[in-house]
Design an enzyme around this catalytic site. Structure first.
Site, PDB file in Angstrom:
ATOM      1  N   ASP A 191       0.864  -1.184   0.000  1.00  0.00           N
ATOM      2  CA  ASP A 191       0.000   0.000   0.000  1.00  0.00           C
ATOM      3  C   ASP A 191       0.897   1.229   0.000  1.00  0.00           C
ATOM      4  O   ASP A 191       2.125   1.108  -0.099  1.00  0.00           O
ATOM      5  CB  ASP A 191      -0.943  -0.023   1.224  1.00  0.00           C
ATOM      6  CG  ASP A 191      -2.285   0.635   0.901  1.00  0.00           C
ATOM      7  OD1 ASP A 191      -2.274   1.807   0.472  1.00  0.00           O
ATOM      8  OD2 ASP A 191      -3.325  -0.016   1.057  1.00  0.00           O
ATOM      9  N   HIS A 281      -3.207   3.136  -4.456  1.00  0.00           N
ATOM     10  CA  HIS A 281      -2.538   2.637  -3.231  1.00  0.00           C
ATOM     11  C   HIS A 281      -1.139   2.120  -3.546  1.00  0.00           C
ATOM     12  O   HIS A 281      -0.706   1.111  -3.014  1.00  0.00           O
ATOM     13  CB  HIS A 281      -3.372   1.526  -2.581  1.00  0.00           C
ATOM     14  CG  HIS A 281      -4.619   2.045  -1.922  1.00  0.00           C
ATOM     15  ND1 HIS A 281      -4.645   2.489  -0.624  1.00  0.00           N
ATOM     16  CD2 HIS A 281      -5.877   2.207  -2.393  1.00  0.00           C
ATOM     17  CE1 HIS A 281      -5.879   2.894  -0.309  1.00  0.00           C
ATOM     18  NE2 HIS A 281      -6.637   2.744  -1.377  1.00  0.00           N
ATOM     19  N   ASP A 340      -9.070  -0.529  -5.703  1.00  0.00           N
ATOM     20  CA  ASP A 340      -9.976   0.372  -4.975  1.00  0.00           C
ATOM     21  C   ASP A 340      -9.396   1.779  -4.940  1.00  0.00           C
ATOM     22  O   ASP A 340      -8.199   1.966  -5.125  1.00  0.00           O
ATOM     23  CB  ASP A 340     -10.184  -0.133  -3.535  1.00  0.00           C
ATOM     24  CG  ASP A 340      -8.868  -0.245  -2.776  1.00  0.00           C
ATOM     25  OD1 ASP A 340      -7.853  -0.612  -3.403  1.00  0.00           O
ATOM     26  OD2 ASP A 340      -8.835   0.042  -1.567  1.00  0.00           O
ATOM     27  N   GLU A 341     -10.256   2.733  -4.708  1.00  0.00           N
ATOM     28  CA  GLU A 341      -9.883   4.102  -4.356  1.00  0.00           C
ATOM     29  C   GLU A 341      -8.779   4.662  -5.265  1.00  0.00           C
ATOM     30  O   GLU A 341      -7.697   5.015  -4.804  1.00  0.00           O
ATOM     31  CB  GLU A 341      -9.441   4.141  -2.890  1.00  0.00           C
ATOM     32  CG  GLU A 341     -10.552   3.705  -1.954  1.00  0.00           C
ATOM     33  CD  GLU A 341     -10.181   3.788  -0.480  1.00  0.00           C
ATOM     34  OE1 GLU A 341     -11.055   4.138   0.318  1.00  0.00           O
ATOM     35  OE2 GLU A 341      -9.029   3.502  -0.132  1.00  0.00           O
ATOM     36  N   TYR A 434     -15.471  -4.209   9.287  1.00  0.00           N
ATOM     37  CA  TYR A 434     -14.135  -3.619   9.378  1.00  0.00           C
ATOM     38  C   TYR A 434     -13.760  -3.576  10.853  1.00  0.00           C
ATOM     39  O   TYR A 434     -14.253  -2.748  11.612  1.00  0.00           O
ATOM     40  CB  TYR A 434     -14.108  -2.217   8.743  1.00  0.00           C
ATOM     41  CG  TYR A 434     -13.817  -2.249   7.248  1.00  0.00           C
ATOM     42  CD1 TYR A 434     -14.170  -3.351   6.471  1.00  0.00           C
ATOM     43  CD2 TYR A 434     -13.185  -1.187   6.614  1.00  0.00           C
ATOM     44  CE1 TYR A 434     -13.900  -3.392   5.111  1.00  0.00           C
ATOM     45  CE2 TYR A 434     -12.911  -1.213   5.253  1.00  0.00           C
ATOM     46  CZ  TYR A 434     -13.270  -2.322   4.513  1.00  0.00           C
ATOM     47  OH  TYR A 434     -12.999  -2.354   3.161  1.00  0.00           O
TER      48      TYR A 434
HETATM   49  C1  ACM Z   1     -10.964  -0.502   1.119  1.00  0.00           C
HETATM   50  O1  ACM Z   1     -11.362  -0.457   2.300  1.00  0.00           O
HETATM   51  N1  ACM Z   1     -10.385   0.544   0.569  1.00  0.00           N
HETATM   52  C2  ACM Z   1     -11.140  -1.676   0.313  1.00  0.00           C
END
Ligand code: ACM
Ligand code: ZN
Length: 756
Positions: A191, A281, A340-341, A434
């Site tokens: 990351d 990331h 993602d993101e 989470y």
């Molecule tokens: C994530 O929580 N960005 C997958």
């Protein structure tokens, strides 16, 4: 039974619990609870006469596992023999449904009938939980268990990029999750904050990108460690190195270590799903190889880090080189690509990206992302691997073969798109799953009872769901102790969701079984979060005087407290009997686990009050006024700074039809209080909310956050009391819920009125 009463009753009920893993009917407490359990007469006495039978050489590893588990639980090192005898543990491979097994215990022997080798491991974890120490004997109660998981994918995730945990720590984590029958370990290896896996072709990834100078999060953690007297927030010294006089923090796994972890996971029946998160990331990698980004630099866009440049061929080559080594290291058929993101601002300006868009006939940067993901997926397929990616893959276009991991409950199109397209899905909604999210009194029950399949999805498509997963992101989790604190006992609650599909209504039953698992967590030295102290709220009201009674549901938890605002330590006053007070008193209570380790600090006020006098408005109508201020807010104080978009009349605290996700809601009116009494208000919200009664703040649940419920008390006289509740959601799928309880813990249905 409502939650408040339940929590009050646990004080009384739990004083009779014994230390073995026994449920209150004195049978061992099994978690996750098997499909069918039939207790029968008598018990098997485990002794050094017991033999473990190995007739099928192909089961050698599994039989050794049985031996090891019995040794761990009983101290007995049992011989393995090939002759079938009485007083033995017999294992038979039967074939049949994946992961199913039967475990039959009677006074003569123990038989495991397992469909596969892996289900022998599952049966052994059940056997572990059945072993009871009683009056100097080690017994296993007679039982017939037939069991099989209903979800194929029972995942736990760990982010080792934000902070590094070494191979031994990861293997301990695997051992702990295997006990609760998780079978997938999602290892988030890379990351922005650190690259953790050795890649032979790109040595700088671990020589450089695995290390950093302390970042913003690290400094916050060091401040938290000091402020909260909590060593779990310290950045472990063993993760520091010095380069040219500069302290660097980090670490990585060599390829040999990765293989060791993967082999250990396999021996526990766990598949390892590595994640190499791309194209976003990635600033960890870009720090070493800046040419892989659009403008040769790391850095941040509006929200997320600057991603890889998919316009450059060398980026694609780099990603494939890495994946090639990952494929060699990880035997599991699935590999996670992240995706993602992704911040796309650079792509809009980058000539390489724009050229790629033209060349490939793509409509925009979202499609560029889909194109990149598909390029990678093709490479997966060429290498006989299946790709998992986060639910952002449904933006742009998604291939038929991607397995989507759903994490954003507010991304309401993601599941319908995936189901319509025939994609397999893994459910990991951040609202409950989470485990880095802050915990509060109801976290466990909310998690236990959560229905992970949203009601809006087509129920005929749900056979595309492979299973469920919980994730632990570690920006604020620098030590394995803190990982355990965030994960336990949540892992126990989630293991039942992962094992069985049916709606979980038996919270009380689970709660009893969970309580009985803490001694084994103590034995393992797990740094769990002790359960909440029942009946203690942020503000506890009393009139005249009161006797404070604290009863922690877990045996062996010590409560030490101060009343001078200092943080309690192991020398502070020990709670041994009820405390009488007749003035407002501020207590800081700290829980200590049986091994002496310090856990949560409870900051609570016992507030001496007079009953607040009610009023009787002359003209009124039933219900509350609700003003919707549209916008994105960070604190409830900001809501009223934006204009009212719409005003509604509501019966209670509900979100009116038509209000969208960008909402600040202000409810005003009066609450009808039936008699003079101390009332407990419980306010849950996602994101922030604050409750005011008679103009005073009763519950402050402010700020952007995941679901959090907070309780507070106030002494109210019969009559009507002005009430105001402010709540906002940051357009990511929230809720607000207010409950009112009388002094006996019974929920009362609140009646409201509004003045015109
Ligand atoms: C994530 O929580 N960005 C997958
Ligand atoms: Zn670019």
């Amino acid at each position: 039974m409502n939650r408040l009463i339940f929590r009050l009753l646990t004080i009384l009920l739990l004083s009779s619990i014994c230390t073995n893993i026994l449920a209150n009917d004195s049978k061992p407490a099994l978690i996750p609870y098997p499909t069918s359990v039939e207790w029968t007469e008598g018990s098997y006495s485990l002794s050094n006469k017991t033999r473990i039978i190995l007739t099928d050489r192909s089961l050698e590893e599994e039989i050794k596992f049985i031996k090891e588990v019995i040794l761990q639980e009983s101290g007995l090192s049992l011989p393995i023999t090939s002759k079938n005898k009485e007083q033995s543990i017999i294992t038979i491979l039967t074939g049949g449904e994946t992961d199913s097994y039967s475990l039959i215990v009677n006074p003569k022997n123990i038989t495991i009938e397992a469909s596969t080798k892996r289900s022998i491991l599952l049966a052994t974890q059940t056997l572990r939980q059945l072993i009871v120490h009683k009056d100097g004997e080690i017994i296993i109660p007679s039982v017939i268990i037939n069991d099989k998981p209903e979800w194929e994918w029972r995942g736990m995730h760990l982010d080792v990029s934000r902070h590094f945990y070494d191979k031994n720590e990861v293997m301990r984590f695997l051992d702990l999750i295997a006990r609760y029958k998780f079978n997938k370990f999602h290892w988030h290896l890379t990351d922005d904050q650190g690259w953790r896996v050795e890649i032979k072709k790109y040595p700088e990834l671990t020589e450089v990108s695995a290390w950093r100078e302390y970042n913003k999060h690290d400094l916050t953690l060091l401040r938290m460690a000091e402020k909260e007297h909590n060593t779990n927030y310290l950045l472990p010294e063993k993760r520091l190195r010095e380069v040219n006089g500069t302290k660097q923090y980090g670490g990585y796994y060599t390829q040999e270590e990765i293989q060791e972890v993967v082999n250990y996971a396999t021996s526990l029946g766990i598949d390892v799903l590595p994640e190499i998160d791309m194209p976003g990331h990635m600033s960890g990698a870009i720090a070493s190889y800046p040419e892989l980004s659009c403008f040769n630099s790391t850095g941040w866009g509006k929200v997320f880090s600057s991603p890889l440049c998919p316009g450059k061929d060398k980026t694609l080559d780099f990603c494939k080189d890495i994946l090639r080594e990952i494929f060699d290291l990880f035997p599991f058929e699935y590999i996670h690509l992240g995706a993602d993101e992704v911040e796309k601002i650079n792509w809009e300006k980058c000539p390489h990206c724009q050229e790629r868009i033209i060349q490939e006939g793509l409509a925009n940067e979202k499609e560029l992302q889909s194109w990149f993901v598909k390029e990678m997926e093709n490479f997966f397929i060429e290498n006989d691997r299946k790709m998992v990616a986060w639910d952002e893959v449904t933006e742009g276009s998604i291939s038929k073969t991607t397995t989507m991991m759903w994490w954003r409950p507010w991304a309401r199109t993601a599941l319908p798109i995936a189901f319509e397209n025939g994609n397999k899905v893994i459910l990991a909604p951040n609202s409950t799953n989470y485990f880095d999210f802050k915990q509060h009194a109801n976290t466990l029950q909310d998690l236990y009872e959560a229905n992970l399949i949203p009601s809006y999805v087509d129920s005929t498509k749900t056979d595309l769901i492979l299973g469920v997963q919980a994730n632990i992101w570690c920006e604020y989790i620098p030590s394995m102790e803190q990982v355990e604190y965030m994960a336990f006992p949540r892992i126990l609650a989630f293991s039942e969701t992962a094992w069985r599909k049916e709606e979980r209504k038996e919270w009380n039953d689970f709660y009893q079984r969970m309580i009985n698992h803490f001694p084994s967590l103590d034995k393992l030295g797990v740094n769990y979060r002790p359960l909440d102290l029942p009946g203690v709220f942020g503000v506890n009201a009393f009139v005249d005087n009161t006797e404070i009674v604290w009863n922690h549901p877990l045996k062996g938890i010590e409560l030490r407290y101060t009343t001078d605002g200092t943080i309690p330590n192991n020398q502070s006053s020990l709670y041994t009997k009820p405390i009488e007070i007749d003035t407002t008193t501020h207590f800081m209570i700290r829980m200590f686990r049986p091994n002496g380790s310090a856990a949560d600090i409870i900051n609570t006020i016992y507030k001496k009050e007079k009953y607040r006098i009610g009023v009787y408005p002359e003209v009124s109508s039933p219900g509350l006024r609700c003003d919707w201020h549209e916008g994105i807010f960070n604190r409830v104080a900001e809501i009223e700074q934006s204009p009212i978009k719409e005003t509604y009349k509501v019966e209670g605290i509900t979100i009116p039809q038509g209000v969208n996700g960008k909402r600040g809601l202000i409810y005003t009116g009066y609450i009808n209080i039936p008699k003079d009494e101390i009332y407990t208000f419980s306010l849950g919200s996602d994101d922030g909310s604050v409750l005011y009664i008679n103009g005073e703040t009763i519950i402050d649940n402010d700020g952007p956050h995941s679901p959090i419920t907070i309780e507070g008390q106030v002494a109210l006289a019969k009559g009507f009391h002005p009430i105001k509740l402010a709540y906002f959601d940051m357009n990511n799928g929230g809720f607000v819920k207010l409950q009112v309880f009388d002094c006996k813990g019974n929920e009362i249905e609140a009646q409201y009125i509004t003045r015109p």
